[in-house]
Design a protein around this motif. Structure first.
Motif, PDB file in Angstrom:
ATOM      1  N   PRO A  69      10.945   1.451  -3.854  1.00 25.12           N
ATOM      2  CA  PRO A  69      11.500   2.905  -3.443  1.00 25.12           C
ATOM      3  C   PRO A  69      12.853   3.005  -3.419  1.00 25.12           C
ATOM      4  O   PRO A  69      13.667   1.962  -3.633  1.00 25.12           O
ATOM      5  N   ALA A  70      13.501   4.163  -3.833  1.00 23.46           N
ATOM      6  CA  ALA A  70      14.652   4.530  -4.033  1.00 23.46           C
ATOM      7  C   ALA A  70      15.359   4.737  -2.536  1.00 23.46           C
ATOM      8  O   ALA A  70      14.564   4.843  -1.378  1.00 23.46           O
ATOM      9  N   LYS A  71      16.768   4.913  -2.367  1.00 25.51           N
ATOM     10  CA  LYS A  71      17.304   5.042  -1.022  1.00 25.51           C
ATOM     11  C   LYS A  71      16.688   6.224  -0.397  1.00 25.51           C
ATOM     12  O   LYS A  71      16.700   6.292   0.813  1.00 25.51           O
ATOM     13  N   ARG A  72      16.546   7.422  -1.103  1.00 25.53           N
ATOM     14  CA  ARG A  72      16.274   8.562  -0.755  1.00 25.53           C
ATOM     15  C   ARG A  72      14.779   8.915  -1.370  1.00 25.53           C
ATOM     16  O   ARG A  72      14.535   8.793  -2.591  1.00 25.53           O
ATOM     17  N   TYR A  73      13.958   9.471  -0.707  1.00 23.74           N
ATOM     18  CA  TYR A  73      12.526   9.931  -1.657  1.00 23.74           C
ATOM     19  C   TYR A  73      12.785  11.009  -2.612  1.00 23.74           C
ATOM     20  O   TYR A  73      12.196  10.891  -3.583  1.00 23.74           O
ATOM     21  N   THR A  74      13.820  11.708  -2.415  1.00 21.33           N
ATOM     22  CA  THR A  74      14.020  12.706  -3.545  1.00 21.33           C
ATOM     23  C   THR A  74      14.860  12.020  -4.798  1.00 21.33           C
ATOM     24  O   THR A  74      14.996  12.672  -5.810  1.00 21.33           O
ATOM     25  N   GLU A  75      15.031  10.834  -4.677  1.00 20.16           N
ATOM     26  CA  GLU A  75      15.518  10.185  -5.573  1.00 20.16           C
ATOM     27  C   GLU A  75      14.553   9.089  -6.312  1.00 20.16           C
ATOM     28  O   GLU A  75      14.992   8.240  -7.159  1.00 20.16           O
ATOM     29  N   LEU A  76      13.405   9.432  -6.091  1.00 20.86           N
ATOM     30  CA  LEU A  76      12.380   8.452  -6.706  1.00 20.86           C
ATOM     31  C   LEU A  76      12.648   8.480  -8.285  1.00 20.86           C
ATOM     32  O   LEU A  76      12.954   9.434  -8.909  1.00 20.86           O
TER      33      LEU A  76
ATOM     34  N   THR B 109       0.796  -1.065  -0.091  1.00 27.40           N
ATOM     35  CA  THR B 109       0.021  -0.119  -0.046  1.00 27.40           C
ATOM     36  C   THR B 109       0.902   1.213  -0.006  1.00 27.40           C
ATOM     37  O   THR B 109       0.418   2.191  -0.577  1.00 27.40           O
ATOM     38  N   VAL B 110       1.876   1.125   0.701  1.00 28.13           N
ATOM     39  CA  VAL B 110       2.863   2.352   0.785  1.00 28.13           C
ATOM     40  C   VAL B 110       3.484   2.455  -0.635  1.00 28.13           C
ATOM     41  O   VAL B 110       3.606   3.663  -1.256  1.00 28.13           O
ATOM     42  N   LEU B 111       4.144   1.564  -1.305  1.00 28.45           N
ATOM     43  CA  LEU B 111       4.865   1.773  -2.601  1.00 28.45           C
ATOM     44  C   LEU B 111       3.551   2.033  -3.734  1.00 28.45           C
ATOM     45  O   LEU B 111       3.910   2.916  -4.439  1.00 28.45           O
ATOM     46  N   ALA B 112       2.392   1.612  -3.401  1.00 34.02           N
ATOM     47  CA  ALA B 112       1.262   1.802  -4.468  1.00 34.02           C
ATOM     48  C   ALA B 112       1.033   3.613  -4.351  1.00 34.02           C
ATOM     49  O   ALA B 112       0.954   4.250  -5.429  1.00 34.02           O
TER      50      ALA B 112
END
Length: 467
Positions: free
Chosen positions: A232-239, A150-153
């Motif tokens: 997910p990426a290691k950082r949210y800013t790197e999605l 649910t988080v990744l979606a």
């Protein structure tokens, strides 16, 4: 007529029992570590808080980036303003931690009192200037590992639709960057790019530890396939950038909602492959991705054979033995397929939730594996009733039962070997090199028994079990 002469198709059944699994909010335990610039806010009751304290108590010294927004009686009776209270908490999180993203995890209580988290998030996001991702991870609708789904979606909606051109221009204007890429370094970059085949962009989804991400990325690189990004990426800013027409592939069997979101909302093309668990699954996963991109895979026969050779000391412990899955983390089909390939038989696979479309390639590989190994295909029971399952365990008397923590001790007390399925969730089990870790976990009860026999304690244990 023998089994291998008569191919059997898989048999499915649904017992409509309850979810006998951990609460899906436990996904916070691994996601907050994976996404390093995130903060998770679980919105629930004191019960949720106690659960998280117990589930993640071992990480108390790691300064975890999660918190509980505890609902009181006033919240539940709708006498308080949800927006103002969540705003106060998020302002405190911003001041103390300054994360790149705040993830709201909705629980059973928010579902029951109809708290409109999806409606509140955009308004508060605009006011605070921090992205807010809303995910429902309630135990009413989801099993243990589906919290991550649910988080990744929800996070898939936040992935950029195109690469930021402004940043690219800034990079070109950066004199230091030009100097760093000058000469030999520039040639190395060009040489590395030339190793890849020209193919459409590929994004992989599923939360895995960094060493496993690196390992699977390098396995695909050997075939000339470039991974454009991970969700997910290691950082949210790197999605990862996800444009219409991109190819996506999942690495875990419990991510069907994420797969659906990527296909329907982001117009991606899903590569339906078996999951890279065990050498057989990893090889099939790579082969399927290669076939979609029209690439002839290289060296996989030797690679898989070498891994099986190194696993022989473990395989001989399980060969000819039986394993029974009670159903907990949705990894059951993949683990059963790998253990059958190791020479085990599996009369039944319990699974909390079964998406036959998303797991089709894995189910096909399971059926093929049973035919090749000459063993009966297991019966797959969705949402198993645990009372009925335990009766079947007594009748079948399997050598090993992989179960949730609730049933492990009662079964052990009756002389039945068990292994906690939660251990497979937290272990590194993906890729060629981690197959040893799966068998290390699966054979531990069997090795313990062998040690007891050597010491002559096995008779004492059996007598106590009868009592």
């Amino acid at each position: 007529m023998t089994t291998d002469q008569t191919p059997q198709s898989l048999e499915f059944e649904c017992e409509t029992g309850n979810y006998h699994t951990f609460c899906p909010i436990s996904c916070v335990a691994w996601l907050y570590q994976k996404i390093e610039d995130s903060f998770f806010l679980v919105i629930g009751t004191k019960t949720c808080g106690y659960f998280l304290q117990n589930a993640m108590g071992v990480m108390i010294f790691a300064e975890p980036r999660y918190a509980m927004a505890e609902l009181e009686e006033g919240d539940i009776s709708a006498q308080l303003n949800d927006y103002e209270e969540l705003k106060r908490l998020c302002l405190q999180i911003k001041r103390d931690r300054n994360p790149s993203v705040i993830v709201w995890i909705g629980t059973c209580t928010t579902e029951i009192i109809k708290m409109d988290l999806e409606g509140l998030a955009p308004k508060l996001e605009a006011e605070l200037g921090i992205p807010i991702v809303t995910a429902r991870a309630n135990g009413l609708d989801y099993a243990f590992t589906q919290g991550e789904d649910t988080v990744l979606a929800a996070m898939a909606h936040k992935c950029p639709k195109e690469a930021p051109k402004v940043e690219a221009e800034k990079e070109e204007r950066n004199a230091i960057s030009k100097l760093l890429n000058f000469g030999r370094q520039k040639e190395e970059v060009a040489a590395e790019e030339s190793e890849y085949v020209d193919h459409p962009p590929l994004v992989l989804f599923g939360s895995l530890p960094d060493p496993v991400v690196t390992n699977l990325t390098l396995e695909l690189k050997k075939q000339g396939i470039k991974v454009s990004g991970w969700l997910p990426a290691k950082r949210y800013t790197e999605l990862p950038v996800i444009e219409e027409g991109y190819y996506v592939s999942g690495v875990n069997p419990f991510l069907s909602r994420t797969a659906t979101t990527l296909m329907r909302r982001r117009k991606c093309k899903l590569i339906g492959a078996p999951f890279p668990i065990g050498p057989d699954g990893t090889r099939a996963w790579i082969e399927k991705i290669c076939s979609v991109f029209g690439i002839e895979p290289k060296g996989l026969d030797e690679r898989e054979a070498h891994i099986w050779e190194n696993l022989e000391e473990y395989v001989k412990l399980v060969r000819g033995k039986s394993v029974f899955f009670m159903g907990d983390n949705l990894l059951e089909i993949s683990l059963a397929r790998f253990l059958i390939r190791c020479g085990m038989t599996c009369p039944e696979i319990g699974i909390p939730y079964m998406d036959k479309r998303y797991q089709k390639a894995e189910l096909d590989l399971l059926e093929k594996t049973c035919q090749e190994m000459g063993v009966p295909t297991p019966k797959i029971i969705e949402k198993p009733d645990n009372y009925n399952q335990i009766q079947r365990i007594y009748e079948l008397n399997p050598d090993l039962v992989i179960t949730g923590m609730a049933h492990a001790n009662p079964l052990e007390a009756r002389g039945i070997n068990t292994k906690w399925s939660v251990e497979f969730t937290f272990a590194q089990i993906h890729g060629f090199t981690n197959a040893r870790d799966i068998l290390e976990l699966a054979t531990r009860p069997l090795r313990r028994n062998n040690s007891l026999k050597d010491l002559g304690w096995d008779k004492l244990v059996k007598e106590e079990a009868k009592v």
